[in-house]
Design an enzyme around this catalytic site. Sequence first.
Site, PDB file in Angstrom:
ATOM      1  N   GLU A 259     -17.096 -60.665  36.456  1.00  0.00           N
ATOM      2  CA  GLU A 259     -16.158 -60.938  37.556  1.00  0.00           C
ATOM      3  C   GLU A 259     -14.717 -60.970  37.095  1.00  0.00           C
ATOM      4  O   GLU A 259     -14.434 -61.214  35.928  1.00  0.00           O
ATOM      5  CB  GLU A 259     -16.453 -62.327  38.128  1.00  0.00           C
ATOM      6  CG  GLU A 259     -17.683 -62.385  38.952  1.00  0.00           C
ATOM      7  CD  GLU A 259     -17.946 -63.803  39.438  1.00  0.00           C
ATOM      8  OE1 GLU A 259     -16.994 -64.501  39.816  1.00  0.00           O
ATOM      9  OE2 GLU A 259     -19.126 -64.185  39.442  1.00  0.00           O
TER      10      GLU A 259
ATOM     11  N   CYS B 153      -7.291 -62.526  36.186  1.00  0.00           N
ATOM     12  CA  CYS B 153      -8.187 -63.376  35.397  1.00  0.00           C
ATOM     13  C   CYS B 153      -9.328 -62.491  34.942  1.00  0.00           C
ATOM     14  O   CYS B 153     -10.002 -61.871  35.780  1.00  0.00           O
ATOM     15  CB  CYS B 153      -8.707 -64.527  36.266  1.00  0.00           C
ATOM     16  SG  CYS B 153      -9.978 -65.497  35.448  1.00  0.00           S
TER      17      CYS B 153
ATOM     18  N   CYS C 170     -22.147 -66.812  29.632  1.00  0.00           N
ATOM     19  CA  CYS C 170     -21.506 -67.641  28.602  1.00  0.00           C
ATOM     20  C   CYS C 170     -22.548 -68.578  28.005  1.00  0.00           C
ATOM     21  O   CYS C 170     -23.433 -69.072  28.713  1.00  0.00           O
ATOM     22  CB  CYS C 170     -20.365 -68.455  29.207  1.00  0.00           C
ATOM     23  SG  CYS C 170     -19.479 -69.440  27.977  1.00  0.00           S
TER      24      CYS C 170
ATOM     25  N   CYS D 239     -21.152 -75.459  29.934  1.00  0.00           N
ATOM     26  CA  CYS D 239     -20.384 -76.510  30.630  1.00  0.00           C
ATOM     27  C   CYS D 239     -21.062 -76.828  31.969  1.00  0.00           C
ATOM     28  O   CYS D 239     -21.441 -75.919  32.717  1.00  0.00           O
ATOM     29  CB  CYS D 239     -18.942 -76.067  30.850  1.00  0.00           C
ATOM     30  SG  CYS D 239     -18.106 -75.672  29.307  1.00  0.00           S
TER      31      CYS D 239
ATOM     32  N   CYS E 185     -20.001 -75.165  35.484  1.00  0.00           N
ATOM     33  CA  CYS E 185     -19.651 -73.744  35.492  1.00  0.00           C
ATOM     34  C   CYS E 185     -20.850 -72.850  35.796  1.00  0.00           C
ATOM     35  O   CYS E 185     -21.873 -72.917  35.114  1.00  0.00           O
ATOM     36  CB  CYS E 185     -19.074 -73.386  34.131  1.00  0.00           C
ATOM     37  SG  CYS E 185     -18.654 -71.660  33.987  1.00  0.00           S
TER      38      CYS E 185
ATOM     39  N   CYS F 115     -16.116 -69.953  39.486  1.00  0.00           N
ATOM     40  CA  CYS F 115     -16.216 -68.755  38.660  1.00  0.00           C
ATOM     41  C   CYS F 115     -17.670 -68.499  38.301  1.00  0.00           C
ATOM     42  O   CYS F 115     -18.400 -69.404  37.935  1.00  0.00           O
ATOM     43  CB  CYS F 115     -15.391 -68.986  37.395  1.00  0.00           C
ATOM     44  SG  CYS F 115     -15.753 -67.848  36.081  1.00  0.00           S
TER      45      CYS F 115
HETATM   46  S1  SF4 Z   1     -16.214 -73.124  31.549  1.00  0.00           S
HETATM   47 FE1  SF4 Z   1     -17.910 -71.679  31.821  1.00  0.00          FE
HETATM   48  S2  SF4 Z   1     -17.143 -69.740  30.973  1.00  0.00           S
HETATM   49 FE2  SF4 Z   1     -15.785 -71.374  30.218  1.00  0.00          FE
HETATM   50  S3  SF4 Z   1     -16.682 -71.998  28.218  1.00  0.00           S
HETATM   51 FE3  SF4 Z   1     -17.556 -73.380  29.768  1.00  0.00          FE
HETATM   52  S4  SF4 Z   1     -19.498 -72.382  30.358  1.00  0.00           S
HETATM   53 FE4  SF4 Z   1     -18.238 -70.833  29.326  1.00  0.00          FE
END
Ligand code: SF4
Length: 347
Positions: A90, A103, A110, A114, A117, A334
């Site tokens: 994205e 962006c 990933c 987190c 996210c 996101c």
């Molecule tokens: S916020 Fe999302 S994309 Fe960014 S490091 Fe944490 S898990 Fe990965």
Amino acid sequence: MTTELLGLTPEELQTELSPLGEKPFRAKQIFSWLQRGMRFSEMSNLPLALREKLASLYVDQPVEILERHVSQMDGTVKLLYALRDQNCVEGVVMRYHYGVTLCLSTQVGCAMGCAFCASTLDGCVRSLTAAEMLGQVMCADRMLAESGERVSHIVLMGSGEPLQNYDNVVRFLRLVSHPEGKNIGLRHISLSTCGLPAQIRRLADEGLPVTLSLSLHAPNDRIRQRLMPVAKRYTIEETLDACRYYLKKIGRRIILEYALIDKVNADQAHALELARLLRGMQCHVNLIPLNTVRERNLFGVTEGQVTSFLNTLTAQHISATRRREMGDDIQGACGQLRQKHLKEQTT
Ligand code: SF4
């Protein structure tokens, strides 16, 4: 895998093409076309035979736009890009008074986990090449050309942890700022990391003046560990030390991202603790009111909570602002657009 010429410098391109018996000036011409987002078939000052030969041996533009979602509120565009191996990532195009910010993503998914996210839900599928990162800029610029605009600023804040894809990201930074290419000033680029101290120091030593943005999200290790698995590996102090090193080397203040989450990190006491933590550091706190993530039991805050948190930081002489919401009607968190696309493919 077929070589992506978009990811090569003019010098590397010359070396790559020399076995084809081409004169050095051809490499310069091809670099210039590629950096304008053109395909081999569009390189009108090259002989047809050379264009065909290039197309049979190499990849020109490795990214295409799969979906566009335009905000009716502020013109923000959320993009879903297709990569050559059927993966997708994205991006978001945001319009500000000073220019257009893109962006972009540095990995498919990933690995960092987190809690707030959506990009991390299926882990990291793979890292993107420098050409794939540049390809996102090319696609956005081709789209923006329709309205006489171009990308002027970049934030590496889409899916992925940029510093886990270090070599490709640094190659991308050098290429996108190349004077004969897009020539986007490094000072117009921000790199957002969840905080990998060794890589932050390594980046500082590269001497590239990009703004470093740390996803902090907590005033102490206990809360940060609940939200971000990376906090179990590195303490806030270790991470901020690396940021101070970056600041000393690069001379640009650090941006600290802080998502406000109800009953987790958004109380007055948290604001005071954060102010104590950051006292004396040249930094700016970006407050982000979280979109509620029910699956993880994380809830957003009220307007009043945002204002009170912000006022407390300001009263403690910590530079802080609330991040402006862009494209509220199209985006959500996101990573959600890719998740939706993946679900549609499997149903
Ligand atoms: S916020 Fe999302 S994309 Fe960014 S490091 Fe944490 S898990 Fe990965």
